[in-house]
Write a protein that holds these residues in place. Structure first.
Motif, PDB file in Angstrom:
ATOM      1  N   ASP A 259       0.811  -1.210   0.000  1.00 40.32           N
ATOM      2  CA  ASP A 259       0.000   0.000   0.000  1.00 40.32           C
ATOM      3  C   ASP A 259       0.849   1.266   0.000  1.00 40.32           C
ATOM      4  O   ASP A 259       0.388   2.330   0.435  1.00 40.32           O
ATOM      5  N   LYS A 260       2.075   1.167  -0.509  1.00 36.96           N
ATOM      6  CA  LYS A 260       2.958   2.322  -0.592  1.00 36.96           C
ATOM      7  C   LYS A 260       3.567   2.396  -1.993  1.00 36.96           C
ATOM      8  O   LYS A 260       3.827   1.366  -2.628  1.00 36.96           O
ATOM      9  N   ALA A 261       3.783   3.612  -2.451  1.00 35.43           N
ATOM     10  CA  ALA A 261       4.503   3.836  -3.699  1.00 35.43           C
ATOM     11  C   ALA A 261       5.848   4.465  -3.382  1.00 35.43           C
ATOM     12  O   ALA A 261       6.013   5.133  -2.346  1.00 35.43           O
ATOM     13  N   TYR A 262       6.811   4.272  -4.264  1.00 32.96           N
ATOM     14  CA  TYR A 262       8.163   4.783  -4.057  1.00 32.96           C
ATOM     15  C   TYR A 262       8.638   5.510  -5.307  1.00 32.96           C
ATOM     16  O   TYR A 262       8.434   5.042  -6.430  1.00 32.96           O
ATOM     17  N   VAL A 263       9.272   6.654  -5.101  1.00 31.53           N
ATOM     18  CA  VAL A 263       9.854   7.441  -6.182  1.00 31.53           C
ATOM     19  C   VAL A 263      11.338   7.604  -5.897  1.00 31.53           C
ATOM     20  O   VAL A 263      11.729   7.935  -4.760  1.00 31.53           O
ATOM     21  N   THR A 264      12.187   7.400  -6.910  1.00 25.64           N
ATOM     22  CA  THR A 264      13.622   7.551  -6.725  1.00 25.64           C
ATOM     23  C   THR A 264      14.280   7.922  -8.045  1.00 25.64           C
ATOM     24  O   THR A 264      13.663   7.845  -9.109  1.00 25.64           O
TER      25      THR A 264
END
Length: 336
Positions: A259-264
């Motif tokens: 239930d989490k998104a990640y941006v990098t």
């Protein structure tokens, strides 16, 4: 100073120059999550490739290696931590295309061949390992768009066709047709990020007229409506966004774990390796362990069985082929 001390000092300078050390200048929550090296991408190092996932296999191909656009195509098996070459992409060699998957098929559309902006669309059948050309993308020829598959339908939005774009198009594989939908709310943009959660499309970040965009928008295909989420910079009177100092960027990557998104990765004035986690339930962001390899732009990311991966990309004339998995449940641990 002894010889050993000279060598140690030189080694530290080298590591800092090549971006191989972790940036510890920011907050303690950058020890929250761990980047783990996996089997190196087996194709040539490249940037601006495409990636999609079919039946727990990731597919990566096309892109630019600093000298030419590419057509090779590879699959990654996370369970075996291994790569396998697949049928060569038969369309014009390209970079900055859009890729998505529906069912057992993947799609590559739009892109740039070094001279022309493109709008052709190709279907990859993972079962037969074959490519078939489909109906051209319904919008203008462009590159740096974003794409995703939701409930058996494909979606492409934004990009650059000589102007920044914000239109949204839906692809129906059964009818092989494109239908224009309600345009992205907010700014036009290219080189944005997109991700999918709970059958909703999220589009954010990117660049518009030379300025990085600080918004995130949710599209619900069931109601055909856009909802703007909280801004990605500190502009409120509340405390939740006081730390939002370096979320905004373009040519970054995004992936979803649970239930989490990640941006990098990506660019905002200069390359960044800062990693941020988005909580869908609270519509807030928190900083996580920075991407542990060289900072880069034009990478690709994918999720396989709730595991997030980042590969390829470039920094100037340096092109990358390393594959890295992010585990948000682990504490940062330096690894080669």
């Amino acid at each position: 100073m002894t010889k050993s001390k000279y060598c140690l000092a030189a080694l530290l300078v080298l590591l800092q120059a090549t971006g191989c050390t972790k940036d510890t200048s920011t907050t303690d929550d950058e020890d929250d999550g761990n980047w783990i090296k996996r089997s190196t991408f087996e194709g040539v190092a490249r940037s601006e490739a495409v990636a999609f996932v079919i039946n727990d296999l990731a597919y990566v191909g096309t892109g630019y290696d600093g000298e030419e656009r590419l057509q090779d195509f590879w699959s990654y098996n996370a369970a075996l931590n291994s790569w396998e070459q697949k049928a060569t992409f038969p369309g014009v060699a390209r970079s900055s295309a859009a890729g998505f998957s529906t069912g057992t098929n993947g799609y590559i559309a739009t892109g740039y061949d070094g001279t022309n902006k493109l709008k052709d669309c190709w279907q990859y059948n993972a079962t037969s390992n074959e490519w078939v050309q489909k109906a051209d993308f319904g919008g203008s020829a462009r590159y740096d768009a974003v794409a995703a598959g939701i409930s058996g339908q494909g979606f492409i939005s934004s990009g650059w066709d000589g102007n920044y774009r914000k239109d949204l198009w839906q692809y129906d594989p059964s009818a092989d047709t494109w239908t224009q939908k309600v345009s992205l709310s907010g700014d036009k943009r290219q080189a944005a990020v997109c991700f999918v959660h709970d059958n909703k499309l999220y589009v954010g970040l990117g660049q518009d007229n030379g300025t990085t965009v600080n918004d995130l928008h949710e599209y619900d295909p069931a109601t055909e409506t856009w909802t703007e989420k909280r801004k990605l910079t500190s502009i409120s009177d509340e405390s939740y966004d006081d730390d939002y100092s370096d979320i905004v960027r373009y040519n970054a990557v995004a992936f979803v774990i649970g239930d989490k998104a990640y941006v990098t990765t990506g660019t905002n004035g200069s390359l960044t390796n800062k990693t941020w986690e988005y909580d869908f339930s609270t519509d807030t962001w928190s900083r996580k362990t920075a991407f542990e390899r060289s900072s880069r732009t034009g990478a690709v990311a994918f999720t396989i069985q709730d595991r997030g991966f980042v590969t390829t990309g470039n920094s100037g004339s340096s092109y990358y082929d390393d594959l890295n998995e992010f585990n948000p449940a682990q504490t940062y641990e330096e690894n080669d």
